[in-house]
Scaffold this active site. Structure first.
Site, PDB file in Angstrom:
ATOM      1  N   ASN A 269      33.039  44.619  88.685  1.00  0.00           N
ATOM      2  CA  ASN A 269      32.947  45.302  89.983  1.00  0.00           C
ATOM      3  C   ASN A 269      32.386  44.388  91.066  1.00  0.00           C
ATOM      4  O   ASN A 269      32.940  44.275  92.165  1.00  0.00           O
ATOM      5  CB  ASN A 269      32.055  46.542  89.870  1.00  0.00           C
ATOM      6  CG  ASN A 269      32.730  47.699  89.169  1.00  0.00           C
ATOM      7  OD1 ASN A 269      33.945  47.720  89.014  1.00  0.00           O
ATOM      8  ND2 ASN A 269      31.942  48.671  88.745  1.00  0.00           N
ATOM      9  N   VAL A 270      31.265  43.736  90.771  1.00  0.00           N
ATOM     10  CA  VAL A 270      30.604  42.905  91.776  1.00  0.00           C
ATOM     11  C   VAL A 270      31.392  41.628  92.025  1.00  0.00           C
ATOM     12  O   VAL A 270      31.532  41.181  93.167  1.00  0.00           O
ATOM     13  CB  VAL A 270      29.154  42.598  91.357  1.00  0.00           C
ATOM     14  CG1 VAL A 270      28.503  41.627  92.344  1.00  0.00           C
ATOM     15  CG2 VAL A 270      28.339  43.891  91.290  1.00  0.00           C
TER      16      VAL A 270
ATOM     17  N   CYS B 227      19.650  45.720  93.701  1.00  0.00           N
ATOM     18  CA  CYS B 227      20.372  46.447  94.753  1.00  0.00           C
ATOM     19  C   CYS B 227      19.470  47.405  95.528  1.00  0.00           C
ATOM     20  O   CYS B 227      19.545  47.480  96.760  1.00  0.00           O
ATOM     21  CB  CYS B 227      21.553  47.207  94.150  1.00  0.00           C
ATOM     22  SG  CYS B 227      21.151  48.181  92.692  1.00  0.00           S
TER      23      CYS B 227
ATOM     24  N   GLN C  62      20.410  56.660  93.082  1.00  0.00           N
ATOM     25  CA  GLN C  62      21.270  55.512  92.837  1.00  0.00           C
ATOM     26  C   GLN C  62      22.585  55.901  92.164  1.00  0.00           C
ATOM     27  O   GLN C  62      22.609  56.618  91.165  1.00  0.00           O
ATOM     28  CB  GLN C  62      20.522  54.469  91.999  1.00  0.00           C
ATOM     29  CG  GLN C  62      19.343  53.872  92.755  1.00  0.00           C
ATOM     30  CD  GLN C  62      18.545  52.863  91.954  1.00  0.00           C
ATOM     31  OE1 GLN C  62      17.324  52.960  91.888  1.00  0.00           O
ATOM     32  NE2 GLN C  62      19.209  51.887  91.358  1.00  0.00           N
TER      33      GLN C  62
ATOM     34  N   SER D  37      27.792  53.353  89.981  1.00  0.00           N
ATOM     35  CA  SER D  37      28.371  52.007  90.013  1.00  0.00           C
ATOM     36  C   SER D  37      27.320  50.944  89.778  1.00  0.00           C
ATOM     37  O   SER D  37      27.648  49.818  89.396  1.00  0.00           O
ATOM     38  CB  SER D  37      29.096  51.754  91.338  1.00  0.00           C
ATOM     39  OG  SER D  37      28.204  51.923  92.431  1.00  0.00           O
TER      40      SER D  37
ATOM     41  N   ARG E  56      19.095  58.126  88.815  1.00  0.00           N
ATOM     42  CA  ARG E  56      20.553  57.997  88.807  1.00  0.00           C
ATOM     43  C   ARG E  56      21.160  59.343  89.198  1.00  0.00           C
ATOM     44  O   ARG E  56      20.761  60.388  88.668  1.00  0.00           O
ATOM     45  CB  ARG E  56      21.040  57.594  87.419  1.00  0.00           C
ATOM     46  CG  ARG E  56      22.507  57.204  87.376  1.00  0.00           C
ATOM     47  CD  ARG E  56      22.758  55.858  88.033  1.00  0.00           C
ATOM     48  NE  ARG E  56      22.264  54.738  87.244  1.00  0.00           N
ATOM     49  CZ  ARG E  56      22.197  53.486  87.691  1.00  0.00           C
ATOM     50  NH1 ARG E  56      22.587  53.199  88.936  1.00  0.00           N
ATOM     51  NH2 ARG E  56      21.746  52.504  86.921  1.00  0.00           N
TER      52      ARG E  56
ATOM     53  N   HIS F 179      23.878  53.713  97.248  1.00  0.00           N
ATOM     54  CA  HIS F 179      22.509  54.084  96.893  1.00  0.00           C
ATOM     55  C   HIS F 179      21.804  54.668  98.111  1.00  0.00           C
ATOM     56  O   HIS F 179      21.951  54.166  99.233  1.00  0.00           O
ATOM     57  CB  HIS F 179      21.719  52.855  96.436  1.00  0.00           C
ATOM     58  CG  HIS F 179      22.091  52.342  95.083  1.00  0.00           C
ATOM     59  ND1 HIS F 179      23.030  52.936  94.273  1.00  0.00           N
ATOM     60  CD2 HIS F 179      21.611  51.258  94.385  1.00  0.00           C
ATOM     61  CE1 HIS F 179      23.123  52.246  93.135  1.00  0.00           C
ATOM     62  NE2 HIS F 179      22.282  51.234  93.192  1.00  0.00           N
TER      63      HIS F 179
ATOM     64  N   ASN G 161      25.898  49.866  97.484  1.00  0.00           N
ATOM     65  CA  ASN G 161      25.178  49.004  96.546  1.00  0.00           C
ATOM     66  C   ASN G 161      26.023  47.853  96.016  1.00  0.00           C
ATOM     67  O   ASN G 161      25.482  46.825  95.595  1.00  0.00           O
ATOM     68  CB  ASN G 161      24.641  49.820  95.374  1.00  0.00           C
ATOM     69  CG  ASN G 161      25.724  50.590  94.642  1.00  0.00           C
ATOM     70  OD1 ASN G 161      26.315  51.521  95.202  1.00  0.00           O
ATOM     71  ND2 ASN G 161      26.004  50.231  93.409  1.00  0.00           N
TER      72      ASN G 161
END
Length: 341
Positions: free
Chosen positions: A13-14, A132, A159, A162, A237, A244, A317
């Protein structure tokens, strides 16, 4: 002449977000390499929405000496093995894992907050990207700290899944679908059901009862912003895919009204103030997805302490909390140290 950039962990993802942001911000690269584990070797990946496809290279055989900067989004395991090798080869590592954040010889950078600290990167040729939840918080705190000196922060986070990677996003989707059709929603990635629920537990528990995510917010804020600031965090979460949110209560040494804080935040770098005292006059996670800014809303006086403020802070985030901040660090590194003609 531009930079030669490697994105390590490019299929995650990042990593994908890093590639997209490099393209969006027109980062001056001559060459970009997608680097991943052996099982992803040869996988084609697009650089943002440019239409340009590149094939993933095997990290085990990658020549870091041929590159100027490596953005690592590969997790602590691969980073521990390959980041020192890249750094020793002369490639500056910008690492998104938690591995080097508290290393005294590695600068922990949020460009809007402590850009001058990047000058210490030469000790190990590594720069750390913060957690993050810390990143967006210190962006909001910095201009207020400059104005009235923060003594204490109490933060509760909300948060998104993801932050736990693709597995977290998949679990929220699958559980939500299961609940709608009357099936069991068994947790595998998270400790409890995340769909239509909240979980006050991120990362492992520590001896004092806090979680490691909460500890990160405390120690990283001190390293980035000011070691004298006291921080109490509760990290939660929530069933949100991306974005976030944080509720902050801030105590200052000096008086700072809500109106003065709004004026300061309105002009601060990296911040978008959206604070109308009416229905919908604030920002939620859904609205911040894909944006660069850290959004601040609900700025108001906190009458429970002398010189107190409360505010609401939201950010994507995967962007400011990870990929965007890493690219901004690369931009800062280029401006201050790796100037290309």
């Amino acid at each position: 002449m531009g930079y030669r950039v490697a994105v390590v962990g490019a299929t995650g993802n990042v990593g994908r977000e890093m590639l997209a942001i490099l393209a969006e911000r027109a980062f001056p690269y001559d060459e970009i390499a997608a680097v991943a584990s052996p099982r992803s070797t040869g996988t084609e990946i697009e650089i943002g929405d440019t239409g340009q496809m590149i094939k993933c290279k095997n990290i085990e055989h990658f020549d870091f000496a041929a590159y100027d900067i490596a953005l690592f989004a590969a997790g602590s395991g691969p980073t521990a093995e390959y980041a020192p090798k890249a750094a020793a080869a002369g490639c500056v590592v910008i690492d998104n894992s938690s591995l080097y954040r508290m290393d005294p010889d590695v600068p922990l950078i949020v460009p809007e907050v402590n850009p001058e600290a990047i000058d210490g990167y030469t000790k190990k040729n590594i720069i750390a990207n913060p957690n993050c939840s810390t990143a967006q918080m210190v962006v909001a705190l910095k201009p207020l700290h400059d104005a009235a000196k923060i003594k204490r922060v109490v933060v509760a986070t909300y948060q998104s899944v993801s932050g736990a990677g693709k597995q977290g996003m998949d679990e929220l989707f699958e559980q939500s679908r299961a609940i709608f059709v009357g099936d069991q929603a068994e947790p595998t990635k998270f400790t409890k059901q995340i769909a239509f629920n909240v979980i006050p537990h991120i990362d492992v528990f520590m001896d004092d009862g806090s979680t490691k995510e909460e500890w990160k917010m405390v120690v990283e804020t001190k390293k980035i912003l000011d070691p004298k600031i006291k921080v109490q965090a509760t990290c939660v979460r929530v069933p949100v895919f991306v974005g976030h949110s944080e509720s902050l209560n801030i105590e200052f040494e000096n008086e700072l009204s809500a109106e003065a804080a709004q004026d300061i935040l309105r002009e601060a770098p990296g911040i978008m103030l959206v604070d109308k005292r009416e229905d919908g006059g604030y920002v939620t996670p859904v609205e911040c997805v894909g944006d660069y800014a850290t959004y601040v809303s609900r700025v108001r006086d906190d009458s429970t302490v002398d010189n107190g403020l409360a505010l609401w802070c939201v950010s994507d985030n995967l962007r400011k909390g990870a990929a965007l901040n890493a690219v901004q660090i690369a931009e800062l590194l280029g401006r201050r140290h790796l100037k290309k003609g």
